[in-house]
Design an enzyme around this catalytic site. Structure first.
Site, PDB file in Angstrom:
ATOM      1  N   CYS A   1      50.657  23.874  61.090  1.00 57.74           N
ATOM      2  CA  CYS A   1      51.448  24.582  62.215  1.00 57.74           C
ATOM      3  C   CYS A   1      52.749  25.176  61.501  1.00 57.74           C
ATOM      4  O   CYS A   1      53.469  24.611  60.690  1.00 57.74           O
ATOM      5  CB  CYS A   1      51.964  23.551  63.087  1.00 57.74           C
TER       6      CYS A   1
ATOM      7  N   HIS B   1      45.360  23.394  70.154  1.00 52.82           N
ATOM      8  CA  HIS B   1      46.609  23.069  69.512  1.00 52.82           C
ATOM      9  C   HIS B   1      47.628  23.789  70.285  1.00 52.82           C
ATOM     10  O   HIS B   1      48.765  23.492  70.485  1.00 52.82           O
ATOM     11  CB  HIS B   1      46.319  23.783  68.037  1.00 52.82           C
ATOM     12  N   GLU B   2      47.257  25.338  70.576  1.00 53.32           N
ATOM     13  CA  GLU B   2      48.291  25.867  71.509  1.00 53.32           C
ATOM     14  C   GLU B   2      48.640  25.413  72.544  1.00 53.32           C
ATOM     15  O   GLU B   2      49.856  25.457  73.224  1.00 53.32           O
ATOM     16  CB  GLU B   2      47.948  27.317  71.683  1.00 53.32           C
TER      17      GLU B   2
ATOM     18  N   HIS C   1      51.368  22.984  72.360  1.00 57.41           N
ATOM     19  CA  HIS C   1      52.508  23.374  72.246  1.00 57.41           C
ATOM     20  C   HIS C   1      53.122  23.694  73.821  1.00 57.41           C
ATOM     21  O   HIS C   1      54.305  23.454  73.859  1.00 57.41           O
ATOM     22  CB  HIS C   1      52.640  24.729  71.540  1.00 57.41           C
TER      23      HIS C   1
END
Ligand SMILES: [Zn+2]
Length: 185
Positions: free
Chosen positions: A101, A143-144, A147
């Site tokens: 990341c 993953h995004e 976030h």
């Protein structure tokens, strides 16, 4: 276009759930510039995904792109902009693979992710998108999406013993596993 500063672990933006973008604001110069700047910043960082919270902006928006690259054992994915996403995991066993990341520089870890996810949201024109992402694209999207919810890949790791600095990962772990690719997003 401008390159934005990518905030790092410890910045509150990475731990704060992002807010939905009002659809009527998507066409605004502010949001359109943010999208362009995220793309520019992602490419400059040589990463394959970037979310608004990673540049300190609490909006539900991320971009990703996997360039054609002989060194990357993954299919190329054309640039995508996803706003106000909802994702639904598709059936299938969790897949462990390496991630990094840009907000946690130089670390790599093995992260379990769903093999494919259905993505629904809006694109940069404010039009609805609805598609299924799989493989590396599914990993990037998860993953995004994390976030946007204040979650980081280290929170998803089942075993922190695989955590490694990228230089050591290159030197010791890729040879052992025959793997040479970490999705840095
Ligand atoms: Zn990230």
């Amino acid at each position: 276009m401008a390159t934005l500063e990518i905030v790092r672990l410890g910045h509150p933006s990475l731990r704060t759930p992002a807010q939905a973008v009002p659809p009527k604001e998507i066409a605004s110069p502010e949001i359109q510039r943010l999208i362009d700047d995220l793309v520019e910043t992602m490419r400059r960082a040589e990463s394959i995904g970037l979310s608004a919270p990673q540049v300190g902006i609490g909006s539900q928006l991320f971009v990703y792109e996997v360039p054609e690259d002989p060194a990357v054992p993954a299919d190329a994915v054309p640039l995508k902009v996803v706003i106000n996403p909802m994702i639904v995991a598709q059936p299938g066993r969790l897949v462990y693979d390496w991630e990094g990341c840009t907000s946690i520089p130089d670390l790599r870890g093995l992260v379990p992710r769903h093999p494919s996810v259905r993505v629904r949201g809006l694109d940069r024109a404010g039009a609805s998108v609805d598609y299924v992402a799989s493989g590396v694209e599914a990993r990037i999207v998860q993953h995004e999406y994390d976030h946007l919810n204040g979650m980081l890949f280290v929170d998803r790791m089942r075993d922190l013993r695989s955590l490694a600095f990228s230089a050591e990962w290159d030197r010791y772990l890729t040879a052992e596993d025959g793997m040479e690719f970490a999705a840095v997003v």
